[in-house]
Design a protein around this motif. Structure first.
Motif, PDB file in Angstrom:
ATOM      1  N   GLU A  45       0.849  -1.188   0.000  1.00 33.37           N
ATOM      2  CA  GLU A  45       0.000   0.000   0.000  1.00 33.37           C
ATOM      3  C   GLU A  45       0.883   1.235   0.000  1.00 33.37           C
ATOM      4  O   GLU A  45       1.782   1.368   0.829  1.00 33.37           O
ATOM      5  CB  GLU A  45      -0.907   0.016   1.238  1.00 33.37           C
ATOM      6  N   TRP A  46       0.639   2.128  -0.911  1.00 28.28           N
ATOM      7  CA  TRP A  46       1.351   3.407  -0.929  1.00 28.28           C
ATOM      8  C   TRP A  46       0.929   4.233   0.273  1.00 28.28           C
ATOM      9  O   TRP A  46      -0.256   4.298   0.607  1.00 28.28           O
ATOM     10  CB  TRP A  46       1.046   4.151  -2.215  1.00 28.28           C
ATOM     11  N   VAL A  47       1.898   4.904   0.912  1.00 28.02           N
ATOM     12  CA  VAL A  47       1.632   5.721   2.091  1.00 28.02           C
ATOM     13  C   VAL A  47       1.855   7.202   1.796  1.00 28.02           C
ATOM     14  O   VAL A  47       0.981   8.028   2.047  1.00 28.02           O
ATOM     15  CB  VAL A  47       2.513   5.283   3.272  1.00 28.02           C
ATOM     16  N   SER A  48       3.034   7.532   1.269  1.00 25.97           N
ATOM     17  CA  SER A  48       3.366   8.951   1.097  1.00 25.97           C
ATOM     18  C   SER A  48       4.538   9.108   0.139  1.00 25.97           C
ATOM     19  O   SER A  48       5.390   8.218   0.044  1.00 25.97           O
ATOM     20  CB  SER A  48       3.736   9.558   2.455  1.00 25.97           C
ATOM     21  N   THR A  49       4.562  10.233  -0.542  1.00 27.33           N
ATOM     22  CA  THR A  49       5.662  10.599  -1.428  1.00 27.33           C
ATOM     23  C   THR A  49       5.982  12.077  -1.269  1.00 27.33           C
ATOM     24  O   THR A  49       5.066  12.903  -1.158  1.00 27.33           O
ATOM     25  CB  THR A  49       5.291  10.316  -2.895  1.00 27.33           C
ATOM     26  N   VAL A  50       7.269  12.391  -1.274  1.00 27.94           N
ATOM     27  CA  VAL A  50       7.714  13.776  -1.387  1.00 27.94           C
ATOM     28  C   VAL A  50       8.460  13.873  -2.711  1.00 27.94           C
ATOM     29  O   VAL A  50       9.356  13.075  -2.982  1.00 27.94           O
ATOM     30  CB  VAL A  50       8.589  14.223  -0.190  1.00 27.94           C
ATOM     31  N   ASN A  51       8.062  14.826  -3.574  1.00 26.67           N
ATOM     32  CA  ASN A  51       8.680  14.883  -4.895  1.00 26.67           C
ATOM     33  C   ASN A  51       9.924  15.760  -4.891  1.00 26.67           C
ATOM     34  O   ASN A  51      10.326  16.317  -3.858  1.00 26.67           O
ATOM     35  CB  ASN A  51       7.662  15.301  -5.960  1.00 26.67           C
ATOM     36  N   THR A  52      10.553  15.852  -6.047  1.00 26.21           N
ATOM     37  CA  THR A  52      11.806  16.585  -6.178  1.00 26.21           C
ATOM     38  C   THR A  52      11.667  18.020  -5.696  1.00 26.21           C
ATOM     39  O   THR A  52      12.582  18.576  -5.080  1.00 26.21           O
ATOM     40  CB  THR A  52      12.268  16.561  -7.643  1.00 26.21           C
ATOM     41  N   GLY A  53      10.532  18.604  -5.953  1.00 25.83           N
ATOM     42  CA  GLY A  53      10.313  19.989  -5.550  1.00 25.83           C
ATOM     43  C   GLY A  53       9.904  20.165  -4.107  1.00 25.83           C
ATOM     44  O   GLY A  53       9.755  21.292  -3.636  1.00 25.83           O
ATOM     45  N   GLY A  54       9.724  19.061  -3.397  1.00 31.09           N
ATOM     46  CA  GLY A  54       9.355  19.152  -1.994  1.00 31.09           C
ATOM     47  C   GLY A  54       7.868  19.059  -1.719  1.00 31.09           C
ATOM     48  O   GLY A  54       7.447  19.121  -0.556  1.00 31.09           O
ATOM     49  N   THR A  55       7.059  18.884  -2.753  1.00 27.73           N
ATOM     50  CA  THR A  55       5.626  18.733  -2.534  1.00 27.73           C
ATOM     51  C   THR A  55       5.343  17.350  -1.960  1.00 27.73           C
ATOM     52  O   THR A  55       5.907  16.365  -2.413  1.00 27.73           O
ATOM     53  CB  THR A  55       4.852  18.918  -3.838  1.00 27.73           C
ATOM     54  N   LYS A  56       4.467  17.311  -0.980  1.00 30.25           N
ATOM     55  CA  LYS A  56       4.197  16.062  -0.266  1.00 30.25           C
ATOM     56  C   LYS A  56       2.795  15.555  -0.586  1.00 30.25           C
ATOM     57  O   LYS A  56       1.847  16.326  -0.670  1.00 30.25           O
ATOM     58  CB  LYS A  56       4.362  16.286   1.238  1.00 30.25           C
ATOM     59  N   TYR A  57       2.703  14.248  -0.718  1.00 33.13           N
ATOM     60  CA  TYR A  57       1.442  13.595  -1.027  1.00 33.13           C
ATOM     61  C   TYR A  57       1.213  12.468  -0.030  1.00 33.13           C
ATOM     62  O   TYR A  57       2.159  11.783   0.375  1.00 33.13           O
ATOM     63  CB  TYR A  57       1.462  13.023  -2.447  1.00 33.13           C
ATOM     64  N   TYR A  58      -0.046  12.264   0.331  1.00 31.42           N
ATOM     65  CA  TYR A  58      -0.378  11.251   1.329  1.00 31.42           C
ATOM     66  C   TYR A  58      -1.590  10.442   0.886  1.00 31.42           C
ATOM     67  O   TYR A  58      -2.514  10.972   0.270  1.00 31.42           O
ATOM     68  CB  TYR A  58      -0.700  11.914   2.671  1.00 31.42           C
ATOM     69  N   ALA A  59      -1.585   9.177   1.273  1.00 29.90           N
ATOM     70  CA  ALA A  59      -2.774   8.362   1.097  1.00 29.90           C
ATOM     71  C   ALA A  59      -3.880   8.918   1.986  1.00 29.90           C
ATOM     72  O   ALA A  59      -3.614   9.457   3.070  1.00 29.90           O
ATOM     73  CB  ALA A  59      -2.474   6.915   1.476  1.00 29.90           C
ATOM     74  N   ASP A  60      -5.112   8.787   1.543  1.00 32.64           N
ATOM     75  CA  ASP A  60      -6.233   9.290   2.333  1.00 32.64           C
ATOM     76  C   ASP A  60      -6.240   8.700   3.740  1.00 32.64           C
ATOM     77  O   ASP A  60      -6.611   9.368   4.705  1.00 32.64           O
ATOM     78  CB  ASP A  60      -7.558   8.954   1.639  1.00 32.64           C
ATOM     79  N   SER A  61      -5.806   7.461   3.856  1.00 30.25           N
ATOM     80  CA  SER A  61      -5.861   6.770   5.143  1.00 30.25           C
ATOM     81  C   SER A  61      -4.898   7.349   6.174  1.00 30.25           C
ATOM     82  O   SER A  61      -5.066   7.101   7.375  1.00 30.25           O
ATOM     83  CB  SER A  61      -5.577   5.284   4.947  1.00 30.25           C
ATOM     84  N   ALA A  95      11.672   4.082  -0.401  1.00 29.69           N
ATOM     85  CA  ALA A  95      12.266   3.939  -1.730  1.00 29.69           C
ATOM     86  C   ALA A  95      12.670   5.303  -2.251  1.00 29.69           C
ATOM     87  O   ALA A  95      11.973   6.293  -2.004  1.00 29.69           O
ATOM     88  CB  ALA A  95      11.292   3.288  -2.694  1.00 29.69           C
ATOM     89  N   LYS A  96      13.780   5.336  -2.971  1.00 26.37           N
ATOM     90  CA  LYS A  96      14.218   6.561  -3.644  1.00 26.37           C
ATOM     91  C   LYS A  96      13.584   6.526  -5.041  1.00 26.37           C
ATOM     92  O   LYS A  96      14.252   6.248  -6.035  1.00 26.37           O
ATOM     93  CB  LYS A  96      15.738   6.608  -3.717  1.00 26.37           C
ATOM     94  N   ALA A  97      12.306   6.773  -5.062  1.00 29.38           N
ATOM     95  CA  ALA A  97      11.554   6.613  -6.299  1.00 29.38           C
ATOM     96  C   ALA A  97      10.210   7.306  -6.177  1.00 29.38           C
ATOM     97  O   ALA A  97       9.727   7.582  -5.071  1.00 29.38           O
ATOM     98  CB  ALA A  97      11.334   5.124  -6.599  1.00 29.38           C
ATOM     99  N   SER A  98       9.600   7.550  -7.338  1.00 29.70           N
ATOM    100  CA  SER A  98       8.247   8.090  -7.356  1.00 29.70           C
ATOM    101  C   SER A  98       7.270   7.038  -6.850  1.00 29.70           C
ATOM    102  O   SER A  98       7.619   5.855  -6.694  1.00 29.70           O
ATOM    103  CB  SER A  98       7.877   8.484  -8.784  1.00 29.70           C
ATOM    104  N   ARG A  99       6.044   7.462  -6.633  1.00 32.51           N
ATOM    105  CA  ARG A  99       5.014   6.530  -6.183  1.00 32.51           C
ATOM    106  C   ARG A  99       4.867   5.388  -7.173  1.00 32.51           C
ATOM    107  O   ARG A  99       4.866   4.212  -6.806  1.00 32.51           O
ATOM    108  CB  ARG A  99       3.685   7.268  -6.022  1.00 32.51           C
ATOM    109  N   ALA A 100       4.753   5.724  -8.463  1.00 31.44           N
ATOM    110  CA  ALA A 100       4.497   4.692  -9.467  1.00 31.44           C
ATOM    111  C   ALA A 100       5.629   3.681  -9.539  1.00 31.44           C
ATOM    112  O   ALA A 100       5.403   2.462  -9.585  1.00 31.44           O
ATOM    113  CB  ALA A 100       4.282   5.344 -10.830  1.00 31.44           C
ATOM    114  N   ILE A 101       6.858   4.172  -9.541  1.00 30.30           N
ATOM    115  CA  ILE A 101       7.997   3.259  -9.632  1.00 30.30           C
ATOM    116  C   ILE A 101       8.151   2.459  -8.361  1.00 30.30           C
ATOM    117  O   ILE A 101       8.375   1.247  -8.389  1.00 30.30           O
ATOM    118  CB  ILE A 101       9.280   4.035  -9.978  1.00 30.30           C
ATOM    119  N   ALA A 102       8.017   3.111  -7.220  1.00 33.43           N
ATOM    120  CA  ALA A 102       8.168   2.410  -5.940  1.00 33.43           C
ATOM    121  C   ALA A 102       7.159   1.272  -5.815  1.00 33.43           C
ATOM    122  O   ALA A 102       7.508   0.179  -5.353  1.00 33.43           O
ATOM    123  CB  ALA A 102       8.013   3.380  -4.782  1.00 33.43           C
ATOM    124  N   MET A 103       5.938   1.509  -6.233  1.00 36.52           N
ATOM    125  CA  MET A 103       4.910   0.481  -6.075  1.00 36.52           C
ATOM    126  C   MET A 103       5.056  -0.637  -7.119  1.00 36.52           C
ATOM    127  O   MET A 103       4.567  -1.740  -6.910  1.00 36.52           O
ATOM    128  CB  MET A 103       3.521   1.107  -6.140  1.00 36.52           C
TER     129      MET A 103
END
Length: 119
Positions: A45-61, A95-103
């Motif tokens: 299950e994906w939990v969270s990602t911080v992108n190169t620019g520092g924007t953070k994304y989270y699973a709704d859960s 993972a040192k990767a985007s959400r898509a690659i990590a998953m």
């Protein structure tokens, strides 16, 4: 590429933990970085990602309860977990990767750290 997760443990519902992910030989930034988890008997299950620019994304859960961050030298990735719930029980991976690659690439993950939330 070697990643080492740490900071897991057993905690009561409502408690907090701070997970760390150390990188050997490289920096997490500039790059997308991702936390994922896998509960026993369930798929990743994906939990969270911080992108190169520092924007953070989270699973709704976990939105509003978890915070992803990197330290100043970019060599450690963190996941601050507050207001933990029993359903957060899982092994957590970075993972040192985007959400898509990590998953899509579990071989990018470290060995993981177990989080157990139980009363």
């Amino acid at each position: 590429v070697q990643l080492v997760e740490s900071g897991g443990g057993m905690v009561r519902p409502g408690g907090s933990l701070r997970l760390s992910c150390a990188a050997a030989g490289f920096a997490f930034a500039p790059s997308d970085n991702t936390w994922a988890r896998q509960a026993a008997g369930k798929g990743p299950e994906w939990v969270s990602t911080v992108n190169t620019g520092g924007t953070k994304y989270y699973a709704d859960s976990v939105q509003g309860r978890f915070t992803i961050s990197r330290n100043n030298n970019g060599k450690t990735l963190y996941l601050q977990m507050d207001s933990l719930r029993p359903e957060d029980t899982a092994r957590y991976y970075c993972a040192k990767a985007s959400r898509a690659i990590a998953m899509a690439r579990p071989d990018y993950w470290g060995q993981g750290t177990q989080v157990t939330v139980s009363s």
